[in-house]
Enzyme design. Structure first.
Site, mmCIF file in Angstrom:
data_model
loop_
_atom_site.group_PDB
_atom_site.id
_atom_site.type_symbol
_atom_site.label_atom_id
_atom_site.label_comp_id
_atom_site.label_asym_id
_atom_site.label_seq_id
_atom_site.Cartn_x
_atom_site.Cartn_y
_atom_site.Cartn_z
ATOM 1 N N HIS A 1 -63.438 -67.393 6.926
ATOM 2 C CA HIS A 1 -62.535 -67.150 7.547
ATOM 3 C C HIS A 1 -63.019 -66.275 9.250
ATOM 4 O O HIS A 1 -62.538 -66.652 9.670
ATOM 5 C CB HIS A 1 -61.257 -66.205 6.927
ATOM 6 C CG HIS A 1 -61.246 -66.098 8.371
ATOM 7 N ND1 HIS A 1 -59.174 -67.083 8.618
ATOM 8 C CD2 HIS A 1 -59.631 -64.808 8.232
ATOM 9 C CE1 HIS A 1 -59.021 -66.293 9.186
ATOM 10 N NE2 HIS A 1 -58.929 -65.373 8.984
ATOM 11 N N ASP B 1 -54.467 -54.807 6.886
ATOM 12 C CA ASP B 1 -55.101 -56.246 6.580
ATOM 13 C C ASP B 1 -56.966 -56.144 6.761
ATOM 14 O O ASP B 1 -56.812 -55.262 7.796
ATOM 15 C CB ASP B 1 -54.601 -57.159 7.342
ATOM 16 C CG ASP B 1 -54.305 -58.585 6.510
ATOM 17 O OD1 ASP B 1 -54.965 -58.218 5.060
ATOM 18 O OD2 ASP B 1 -54.385 -59.216 7.462
#
Lengths: 435, 435
Positions: free
Chosen positions: A141, A134
């Site tokens: 974000h 990931d």
């Protein structure tokens, strides 16, 4: 990027549900694994509300050469063997299937019996996931979350030099619809003297893209950035469900672990690199003052077409909303152009130390948020870690997800002169913790 | 833990090399995957300098029932199918093979032709690794490294409550002997204005134990601590090669990534939970003032026998030392009792949020260091991040590993009244970066 007849906006299909379909017009033709009536899962291509059964298509004798090779390799419970063939056979299969499904195709009568209604199919993971990584390329974000965890230091000094990423859990990736069991975990409120264990309170979602690897590299052999996208099959939506209260307590010094590995949900159709060719765009210029990436991460061609014209939406439906027959509430609307690093940069950085990538590996983008309210890809950001609840049309409020909530991601590629395409469904419903 | 006739210290083998063997006496009988002359890799059991070919043993007709079931399942390029059978069949195979290899066994003439010399075999990974997780249970290592990265804050507040871990890379795990190609990477010296990319300078090793999972759990179903070891097949040595200069630049906020995922090396033989039964010990009492673990991590039986009487050594041989025919230099000598958390606690914590564990998953312990000089499991600790070089018998010095260095881990279980057993080889030689 190659634009060919398969992208022709004038092309329609004799599969009527495909024409005007929000996700699966004939210009998309994404790849997935389906089963029906409990039979063996196998490869298929979505068209409108139907699926082309690739096993049946091979048996029909309508394919030859590389197209036949690709479809034969897809006759398996995973697409790994097909993806490993690389872009050539994948493209040939796309061109042939596009021709067979086009309005006025002379083969319509032969192909029509090979279609399976999506309503009768169960979708599986498109590939066996070797490793799942990931990334963290959604800069807004990273800034938003960073400011909650580290108010003084939201964006760390490495962020604009390194595509930050970490390893996730492959065993808990599931296709859309998988039950989201509220996890238990060890948490500690900042005001508590000691931690406790039980059902978590801060269950969140993360709006991400998932990148599926088609072709790997040998251990010790990096992937030059100019070749990076040759290794990629395509993309899906990815919801990296998160337990924010576990995360806050466990994540230092080695990063998120149990906060993230209880479930990740993907949309089950791989939108191929071929399908998304019309939607590639120049990567937005870095803001004045940002560093230029090091040469191993810099490629002019990637900069000129490494971004995606892709709009992203998140919808919430509480149990009470479902009971009252209400429409889902749109929690956010954003754009993939908020990725600070391109897919090619993610792939090349990952393999830059010689790390071996393999067919079926999944790379998450990290949460994609926009800079303004209404475009943020997690409840953590939307509610400022629970301080500013969201109001639902029932009058209910949400700081994080409650049992019974259904959360759905959606994404659509749009461009002038092109027919819009999408991913299909990526949703999950929260069920109570199993205590 | 069950001590039976297979652990009898008086038992010797008609395989003469096994008697007095440092690693593989008849009391060990570890499981691995081997091939010879390029044939298909398959399961075997080490005995002295030899390997029992389990395929040949099945064909010999000398096995029955669960022992035969286990050996048949091992006729595969990985032990996953065998491990998934759990402890029962594994134990039955151990008992039968121990009897067949014991001195005066009437079957000696039938079994002798089924042995393969280890010198003619190539060892492979014992199992296909689904997911690889690395823990951080070596408390002295955590303190030592913490004090280098965060002098004010070496051991974080969560350490004594949570078995800290993170996900690693499964695709780059290799058996002993794999080439250690010096990685390239993005690094930034604290004094530099900006980062650069190239061969890394701070190549390090990490002395760890690897725990192989035998039986998994369903997604959403935690593993109670009293049952945790029923899910474990056994352990190996694990060297988690590390790039300290990449680590320092990349690791915040999401943890180590490219610093760790270019290679991890395991000893190829799984020392089973059955074999190590005589070496289980009470977990050392926590120091006065340390918190008692939460109930989900606490089990009296685990506390009474969750530690291992296991000594660990690390050896370095430079190219110049090899040329001069010198013996390896012992860099450290330590003990597995420096693990702050038990294997059962690691497994139970990992699955406590419902995370699915699978057969073949590998859990690293994290680096195991002792509290004093001479017992530290990485060069980062031994040389204080390069400030205090180690002198080699040639007069060379080392802060981190140089090209041509061979690094070998060794481990031996010892206990009064038991025959010592070991892991066999876990080594690698550093080769130059491929620029």
């Amino acid at each position: 990027m190659t634009i060919d007849e398969t992208h022709d906006p004038a092309r329609e299909s004799w599969v009527e549900s495909a024409n005007g379909h929000a996700d699966f017009p004939i210009q998309n033709l994404p790849l997935g694994i389906f089963s029906r009536n409990g039979d063996n899962p196998r490869g298929g291509i979505a068209i409108g509300d139907m699926i082309v059964d690739l096993r049946a298509l091979v048996l029909s004798g309508l394919l030859e050469g590389e197209a036949r090779e690709a479809a034969s390799a897809a006759d398996s419970p995973s697409l790994n063997a097909m993806l490993a063939l690389g872009a050539g056979p994948r493209r040939e299969l796309r061109r042939r299937v596009s021709a067979l499904l086009a309005k006025n195709a002379t083969e319509q009568a032969q192909v029509e019996p090979l279609l399976v209604p999506q309503s009768e199919a169960r979708m599986h993971l498109p590939a066996h996931v070797g490793d799942y990584t990931d990334f963290y390329v959604g800069i807004h974000h990273a800034t938003n979350i960073g400011s909650l965890f580290r108010p003084d230091n939201p964006l760390l000094p490495n962020y604009k030099h390194v595509p930050i990423g970490y390893h996730g859990r492959a065993s808990t990736i599931r296709p859309t619809g998988a039950e989201v069991i509220r996890p238990q975990g060890q948490t500690k409120a900042p005001t508590a003297d000691s931690p406790s264990f039980g059902p978590i309170a801060k269950l969140d979602y993360e709006l991400e893209l998932g990148v599926w690897m088609a072709v790997g590299n040998d251990l010790g052999s990096p992937i030059p950035i100019a070749e990076a996208l040759d290794h990629v099959a395509g993309i899906t939506l990815l919801n990296d469900w998160s337990a924010r209260d576990i995360q806050a307590w466990e994540y230092q010094p080695l990063g998120p672990f149990l906060a993230k590995n209880f479930l990740s949900t993907v949309s089950p159709w791989i939108v191929t690199m071929e399908a998304l060719a019309p939607f590639r765009r120049a990567q937005p210029a870095r803001p004045e003052g940002d560093p230029r990436p090091l040469p191993y991460l810099w490629d002019e061609a990637d900069q000129s077409e490494g971004a995606l014209s892709l709009e992203l939406d998140v919808f919430l439906t509480s149990a009470a909303m479902r009971e009252k027959g209400m429409e889902p509430l749109r929690l956010s609307h954003g754009a993939a152009s908020n990725m600070y690093w391109t897919i090619a940069q993610m792939v090349t950085h990952h393999a830059s130390n010689g790390c071996q990538m393999q067919t079926g590996d999944l790379l998450g983008s990290g949460t994609i948020s926009g800079p303004e309210d209404g475009s943020q890809g997690s409840l953590m950001e939307i509610t400022r870690n629970g301080k500013e609840p969201v109001e639902l049309p029932t009058g209910e409020t949400r700081t994080f997800l409650e049992d019974g909530d259904e959360l759905a991601l959606a994404g659509h590629f749009t461009a002038d002169g092109a027919v819009s395409i999408g991913f299909g469904e990526c949703r999950g419903t929260v069920s109570p913790a199993r205590t």
